[in-house]
Write a protein that holds these residues in place. Structure first.
Motif, PDB file in Angstrom:
ATOM      1  N   ARG A   4       8.472  -6.352   7.246  1.00  0.00           N
ATOM      2  CA  ARG A   4       7.128  -6.453   6.685  1.00  0.00           C
ATOM      3  C   ARG A   4       6.190  -5.748   7.652  1.00  0.00           C
ATOM      4  O   ARG A   4       6.467  -5.659   8.852  1.00  0.00           O
ATOM      5  N   TYR A   5       5.065  -5.295   7.141  1.00  0.00           N
ATOM      6  CA  TYR A   5       4.129  -4.494   7.935  1.00  0.00           C
ATOM      7  C   TYR A   5       2.723  -5.040   7.765  1.00  0.00           C
ATOM      8  O   TYR A   5       2.307  -5.382   6.659  1.00  0.00           O
ATOM      9  N   PHE A   6       1.989  -5.076   8.882  1.00  0.00           N
ATOM     10  CA  PHE A   6       0.648  -5.642   8.882  1.00  0.00           C
ATOM     11  C   PHE A   6      -0.292  -4.790   9.730  1.00  0.00           C
ATOM     12  O   PHE A   6       0.137  -4.122  10.672  1.00  0.00           O
ATOM     13  N   LYS A   7      -1.567  -4.872   9.402  1.00  0.00           N
ATOM     14  CA  LYS A   7      -2.621  -4.148  10.122  1.00  0.00           C
ATOM     15  C   LYS A   7      -3.772  -5.131  10.302  1.00  0.00           C
ATOM     16  O   LYS A   7      -4.173  -5.810   9.348  1.00  0.00           O
ATOM     17  N   LYS A   8      -4.296  -5.216  11.527  1.00  0.00           N
ATOM     18  CA  LYS A   8      -5.392  -6.162  11.765  1.00  0.00           C
ATOM     19  C   LYS A   8      -6.359  -5.571  12.779  1.00  0.00           C
ATOM     20  O   LYS A   8      -5.966  -5.173  13.871  1.00  0.00           O
ATOM     21  N   PHE A   9      -7.629  -5.516  12.392  1.00  0.00           N
ATOM     22  CA  PHE A   9      -8.681  -5.033  13.286  1.00  0.00           C
ATOM     23  C   PHE A   9      -9.064  -6.146  14.253  1.00  0.00           C
ATOM     24  O   PHE A   9      -9.205  -7.301  13.865  1.00  0.00           O
ATOM     25  N   TRP A  10      -9.218  -5.775  15.535  1.00  0.00           N
ATOM     26  CA  TRP A  10      -9.627  -6.723  16.560  1.00  0.00           C
ATOM     27  C   TRP A  10     -10.958  -6.232  17.102  1.00  0.00           C
ATOM     28  O   TRP A  10     -11.025  -5.195  17.745  1.00  0.00           O
ATOM     29  N   GLU A  11     -12.052  -6.942  16.818  1.00  0.00           N
ATOM     30  CA  GLU A  11     -13.384  -6.448  17.112  1.00  0.00           C
ATOM     31  C   GLU A  11     -13.847  -6.680  18.547  1.00  0.00           C
ATOM     32  O   GLU A  11     -15.024  -6.487  18.849  1.00  0.00           O
ATOM     33  N   GLU A  12     -12.968  -7.042  19.415  1.00  0.00           N
ATOM     34  CA  GLU A  12     -13.305  -7.243  20.819  1.00  0.00           C
ATOM     35  C   GLU A  12     -12.526  -6.250  21.675  1.00  0.00           C
ATOM     36  O   GLU A  12     -11.476  -5.768  21.278  1.00  0.00           O
ATOM     37  N   THR A  13     -13.048  -5.975  22.859  1.00  0.00           N
ATOM     38  CA  THR A  13     -12.283  -5.174  23.807  1.00  0.00           C
ATOM     39  C   THR A  13     -11.236  -6.072  24.445  1.00  0.00           C
ATOM     40  O   THR A  13     -11.255  -7.292  24.281  1.00  0.00           O
ATOM     41  N   THR A  14     -10.331  -5.471  25.203  1.00  0.00           N
ATOM     42  CA  THR A  14      -9.204  -6.235  25.751  1.00  0.00           C
ATOM     43  C   THR A  14      -9.585  -7.170  26.887  1.00  0.00           C
ATOM     44  O   THR A  14      -8.894  -8.147  27.141  1.00  0.00           O
ATOM     45  N   GLY A  15     -10.642  -6.836  27.626  1.00  0.00           N
ATOM     46  CA  GLY A  15     -10.988  -7.621  28.797  1.00  0.00           C
ATOM     47  C   GLY A  15     -10.128  -7.281  29.999  1.00  0.00           C
ATOM     48  O   GLY A  15     -10.297  -7.832  31.079  1.00  0.00           O
ATOM     49  N   GLU A  16      -9.200  -6.337  29.825  1.00  0.00           N
ATOM     50  CA  GLU A  16      -8.312  -5.910  30.900  1.00  0.00           C
ATOM     51  C   GLU A  16      -8.895  -4.686  31.596  1.00  0.00           C
ATOM     52  O   GLU A  16      -9.471  -3.811  30.948  1.00  0.00           O
ATOM     53  N   GLU A  17      -8.722  -4.609  32.896  1.00  0.00           N
ATOM     54  CA  GLU A  17      -9.316  -3.541  33.690  1.00  0.00           C
ATOM     55  C   GLU A  17      -8.936  -2.142  33.195  1.00  0.00           C
ATOM     56  O   GLU A  17      -9.782  -1.255  33.087  1.00  0.00           O
ATOM     57  N   LEU A  18      -7.679  -1.930  32.868  1.00  0.00           N
ATOM     58  CA  LEU A  18      -7.215  -0.591  32.488  1.00  0.00           C
ATOM     59  C   LEU A  18      -7.649  -0.161  31.089  1.00  0.00           C
ATOM     60  O   LEU A  18      -7.765   1.033  30.812  1.00  0.00           O
ATOM     61  N   THR A  19      -7.859  -1.107  30.185  1.00  0.00           N
ATOM     62  CA  THR A  19      -8.094  -0.749  28.781  1.00  0.00           C
ATOM     63  C   THR A  19      -9.423  -1.220  28.204  1.00  0.00           C
ATOM     64  O   THR A  19      -9.770  -0.855  27.081  1.00  0.00           O
ATOM     65  N   ASP A  20     -10.191  -1.996  28.925  1.00  0.00           N
ATOM     66  CA  ASP A  20     -11.421  -2.569  28.375  1.00  0.00           C
ATOM     67  C   ASP A  20     -12.421  -1.505  27.925  1.00  0.00           C
ATOM     68  O   ASP A  20     -13.099  -1.669  26.915  1.00  0.00           O
ATOM     69  N   SER A  21     -12.481  -0.397  28.634  1.00  0.00           N
ATOM     70  CA  SER A  21     -13.449   0.663  28.295  1.00  0.00           C
ATOM     71  C   SER A  21     -12.999   1.490  27.089  1.00  0.00           C
ATOM     72  O   SER A  21     -13.745   2.350  26.621  1.00  0.00           O
ATOM     73  N   TRP A  22     -11.821   1.235  26.551  1.00  0.00           N
ATOM     74  CA  TRP A  22     -11.305   2.001  25.418  1.00  0.00           C
ATOM     75  C   TRP A  22     -11.916   1.558  24.097  1.00  0.00           C
ATOM     76  O   TRP A  22     -11.717   2.184  23.078  1.00  0.00           O
ATOM     77  N   GLY A  23     -12.617   0.437  24.088  1.00  0.00           N
ATOM     78  CA  GLY A  23     -13.256  -0.061  22.872  1.00  0.00           C
ATOM     79  C   GLY A  23     -12.395  -1.062  22.126  1.00  0.00           C
ATOM     80  O   GLY A  23     -11.352  -1.481  22.609  1.00  0.00           O
ATOM     81  N   ASP A  24     -12.875  -1.441  20.937  1.00  0.00           N
ATOM     82  CA  ASP A  24     -12.094  -2.368  20.116  1.00  0.00           C
ATOM     83  C   ASP A  24     -10.886  -1.627  19.549  1.00  0.00           C
ATOM     84  O   ASP A  24     -10.725  -0.433  19.771  1.00  0.00           O
ATOM     85  N   SER A  25     -10.037  -2.345  18.829  1.00  0.00           N
ATOM     86  CA  SER A  25      -8.780  -1.719  18.406  1.00  0.00           C
ATOM     87  C   SER A  25      -8.260  -2.308  17.111  1.00  0.00           C
ATOM     88  O   SER A  25      -8.688  -3.367  16.662  1.00  0.00           O
TER      89      SER A  25
END
Length: 92
Positions: A4-25
């Motif tokens: 099965r396949y799913f897609k879900k928007f996450w409207e927050e940033t990761t809060g992690e140092e390496l990826t937080d500036s990449w935006g929501d996902s």
């Protein structure tokens, strides 16, 4: 296997140092029939893509989900295999 396949928007940033500036996902998941995650994609607003599967479980940015998806959270977000593979096959 009945994937099965799913897609879900996450409207927050990761809060992690390496990826937080990449935006929501947006997350994309391929699961087995019991909703165990087999493949996972995280597509960030800035275009960066993280991909994980059973051969590539984790890296310094994150890793494959180790918990089953909760169907109540994802039932309205089911997508086709074609839509999943379109993102999976993009280079990262």
């Amino acid at each position: 296997m009945n994937s099965r396949y799913f897609k879900k928007f996450w409207e927050e940033t990761t809060g992690e140092e390496l990826t937080d500036s990449w935006g929501d996902s947006t997350y994309f998941f391929e699961t087995d029939k019991n909703l165990n995650v087999i493949k996972q994609i995280q597509l960030f607003r800035n275009g960066k893509i993280l991909k994980y599967d059973e051969q590539y479980l984790e890296d310094e940015f994150g890793g494959l989900a180790d918990q089953q998806l909760e169907i109540a959270e994802f039932i309205d977000n089911e997508i086709t295999e074609v839509e999943f593979l379109e993102i999976w096959n993009k280079p990262h």
